[in-house]
Write a protein that holds these residues in place. Structure first.
Motif, PDB file in Angstrom:
ATOM      1  N   PHE A  29       0.847  -1.191   0.000  1.00 37.03           N
ATOM      2  CA  PHE A  29       0.000   0.000   0.000  1.00 37.03           C
ATOM      3  C   PHE A  29       0.879   1.237   0.000  1.00 37.03           C
ATOM      4  O   PHE A  29       1.706   1.423   0.895  1.00 37.03           O
ATOM      5  N   LEU A  30       0.691   2.079  -1.017  1.00 38.53           N
ATOM      6  CA  LEU A  30       1.481   3.282  -1.199  1.00 38.53           C
ATOM      7  C   LEU A  30       0.627   4.500  -0.892  1.00 38.53           C
ATOM      8  O   LEU A  30      -0.447   4.668  -1.462  1.00 38.53           O
ATOM      9  N   ALA A  31       1.112   5.344  -0.003  1.00 38.41           N
ATOM     10  CA  ALA A  31       0.443   6.607   0.314  1.00 38.41           C
ATOM     11  C   ALA A  31       1.202   7.737  -0.365  1.00 38.41           C
ATOM     12  O   ALA A  31       2.433   7.828  -0.250  1.00 38.41           O
ATOM     13  N   THR A  32       0.445   8.568  -1.083  1.00 42.49           N
ATOM     14  CA  THR A  32       0.993   9.749  -1.751  1.00 42.49           C
ATOM     15  C   THR A  32       0.096  10.931  -1.409  1.00 42.49           C
ATOM     16  O   THR A  32      -0.920  10.773  -0.727  1.00 42.49           O
ATOM     17  N   LEU A  33       0.471  12.099  -1.920  1.00 46.02           N
ATOM     18  CA  LEU A  33      -0.326  13.300  -1.681  1.00 46.02           C
ATOM     19  C   LEU A  33      -0.908  13.807  -2.997  1.00 46.02           C
ATOM     20  O   LEU A  33      -0.182  14.008  -3.973  1.00 46.02           O
ATOM     21  N   ARG A  34      -2.216  14.032  -2.999  1.00 50.14           N
ATOM     22  CA  ARG A  34      -2.900  14.591  -4.167  1.00 50.14           C
ATOM     23  C   ARG A  34      -2.525  16.062  -4.333  1.00 50.14           C
ATOM     24  O   ARG A  34      -1.935  16.662  -3.433  1.00 50.14           O
ATOM     25  N   ALA A  35      -2.934  16.641  -5.459  1.00 50.06           N
ATOM     26  CA  ALA A  35      -2.634  18.046  -5.738  1.00 50.06           C
ATOM     27  C   ALA A  35      -3.195  18.973  -4.659  1.00 50.06           C
ATOM     28  O   ALA A  35      -2.593  19.996  -4.341  1.00 50.06           O
ATOM     29  N   ASP A  36      -4.337  18.607  -4.068  1.00 55.57           N
ATOM     30  CA  ASP A  36      -4.932  19.460  -3.029  1.00 55.57           C
ATOM     31  C   ASP A  36      -4.353  19.175  -1.637  1.00 55.57           C
ATOM     32  O   ASP A  36      -4.786  19.755  -0.656  1.00 55.57           O
ATOM     33  N   GLY A  37      -3.371  18.277  -1.556  1.00 50.59           N
ATOM     34  CA  GLY A  37      -2.728  17.965  -0.285  1.00 50.59           C
ATOM     35  C   GLY A  37      -3.355  16.827   0.490  1.00 50.59           C
ATOM     36  O   GLY A  37      -2.817  16.395   1.507  1.00 50.59           O
ATOM     37  N   SER A  38      -4.490  16.343   0.026  1.00 50.83           N
ATOM     38  CA  SER A  38      -5.132  15.225   0.729  1.00 50.83           C
ATOM     39  C   SER A  38      -4.408  13.921   0.395  1.00 50.83           C
ATOM     40  O   SER A  38      -3.782  13.787  -0.654  1.00 50.83           O
ATOM     41  N   LYS A  63      -0.940   7.701  -8.918  1.00 52.72           N
ATOM     42  CA  LYS A  63       0.033   7.671  -7.821  1.00 52.72           C
ATOM     43  C   LYS A  63       1.377   8.217  -8.284  1.00 52.72           C
ATOM     44  O   LYS A  63       2.079   8.887  -7.537  1.00 52.72           O
ATOM     45  N   PHE A  64       1.741   7.959  -9.551  1.00 53.29           N
ATOM     46  CA  PHE A  64       3.011   8.469 -10.066  1.00 53.29           C
ATOM     47  C   PHE A  64       2.917   9.956 -10.395  1.00 53.29           C
ATOM     48  O   PHE A  64       3.901  10.689 -10.240  1.00 53.29           O
ATOM     49  N   ALA A  65       1.740  10.408 -10.821  1.00 55.29           N
ATOM     50  CA  ALA A  65       1.533  11.858 -11.001  1.00 55.29           C
ATOM     51  C   ALA A  65       1.685  12.559  -9.654  1.00 55.29           C
ATOM     52  O   ALA A  65       2.296  13.628  -9.565  1.00 55.29           O
ATOM     53  N   LEU A  75       5.043   3.715   2.418  1.00 51.78           N
ATOM     54  CA  LEU A  75       4.754   2.406   1.834  1.00 51.78           C
ATOM     55  C   LEU A  75       4.573   1.405   2.963  1.00 51.78           C
ATOM     56  O   LEU A  75       5.427   1.318   3.857  1.00 51.78           O
ATOM     57  N   HIS A  76       3.470   0.664   2.936  1.00 54.09           N
ATOM     58  CA  HIS A  76       3.156  -0.333   3.969  1.00 54.09           C
ATOM     59  C   HIS A  76       3.233  -1.725   3.357  1.00 54.09           C
ATOM     60  O   HIS A  76       2.758  -1.948   2.241  1.00 54.09           O
ATOM     61  N   SER A  77       3.786  -2.650   4.106  1.00 56.94           N
ATOM     62  CA  SER A  77       4.016  -4.013   3.622  1.00 56.94           C
ATOM     63  C   SER A  77       2.757  -4.841   3.435  1.00 56.94           C
ATOM     64  O   SER A  77       2.788  -5.845   2.736  1.00 56.94           O
ATOM     65  N   GLY A  78       1.666  -4.457   4.080  1.00 53.27           N
ATOM     66  CA  GLY A  78       0.511  -5.344   4.136  1.00 53.27           C
ATOM     67  C   GLY A  78       0.606  -6.185   5.398  1.00 53.27           C
ATOM     68  O   GLY A  78       1.658  -6.247   6.037  1.00 53.27           O
ATOM     69  N   SER A  79      -0.504  -6.805   5.759  1.00 53.12           N
ATOM     70  CA  SER A  79      -0.574  -7.544   7.027  1.00 53.12           C
ATOM     71  C   SER A  79      -1.133  -8.944   6.828  1.00 53.12           C
ATOM     72  O   SER A  79      -1.956  -9.174   5.945  1.00 53.12           O
ATOM     73  N   ASP A  80      -0.697  -9.823   7.698  1.00 49.97           N
ATOM     74  CA  ASP A  80      -1.296 -11.153   7.786  1.00 49.97           C
ATOM     75  C   ASP A  80      -2.561 -11.053   8.635  1.00 49.97           C
ATOM     76  O   ASP A  80      -2.762 -10.069   9.355  1.00 49.97           O
ATOM     77  N   GLU A  81      -3.367 -12.079   8.595  1.00 48.91           N
ATOM     78  CA  GLU A  81      -4.517 -12.155   9.495  1.00 48.91           C
ATOM     79  C   GLU A  81      -3.998 -12.237  10.932  1.00 48.91           C
ATOM     80  O   GLU A  81      -2.881 -12.719  11.172  1.00 48.91           O
TER      81      GLU A  81
END
Length: 159
Positions: A29-38, A63-65, A75-81
């Motif tokens: 899971f990739l976290a980025t910032l939109r043009a409005d900052g959200s 996401k690349f824009a 960036l988050h690795s993901g989780s097991d149950e």
């Protein structure tokens, strides 16, 4: 900022556990910032190539824009149950697009990508924090290990 090789050189056991958490899941899971900052959260199939994490994917991806406009990411690795949970890893820092053909070709060769499939977008990452969240050996407390350039590894235990 640092490379993952810097983390591995300073704290090899920690780096190995972080890499194992990322390697355990195809999707991250990739976290980025939109043009409005959200914030924007996107799936990505990040993998380590030649010992480093790279962000690669399809052209035209928002996401690349986002990263071209503001290079900060998490960036988050993901989780097991819960019953199988071994820990989560997170990377954060800045991503820089790789457009130079020689570097792209070296990445593709190391990743096993054939030359006819070179249409992907590619970002190199510089790290400002690497985190591993896991249980202690007794499985009765959460241990948050965090590595930062210039500070090294710190651990916090929460019961």
């Amino acid at each position: 900022m640092a490379s993952f090789a810097d983390v591995a050189a300073a704290e090899p056991g920690f780096a190995e556990r972080v890499r194992a958490a990322f390697d355990a899941h195809g999707h991250k899971f990739l976290a980025t910032l939109r043009a409005d900052g959200s914030p924007r959260i996107s799936g990505i199939e990040m993998r380590f190539v030649a010992g480093e994490p790279w962000l690669a994917g399809m052209p035209g991806s928002v996401k690349f824009a986002d990263l071209r406009r503001d290079p900060r990411f998490a960036l988050h690795s993901g989780s097991d149950e819960p019953e199988a949970w071994r820990g989560d890893a997170k990377l954060s820092g800045r991503a820089t697009e790789v457009v130079e053909e020689g570097e792209r070709s070296r990445f593709a060769a190391a990743a096993g990508i054939p030359p006819q499939q070179m249409s992907f977008v590619l970002f190199r990452v510089d790290l400002d924090q690497v985190v591993l969240t896991a249980l202690n050996d007794e499985k009765n407390a959460l241990v948050i290990s965090s590595w930062r350039p210039g500070r090294g590894l710190t651990r916090t235990t929460r019961t």
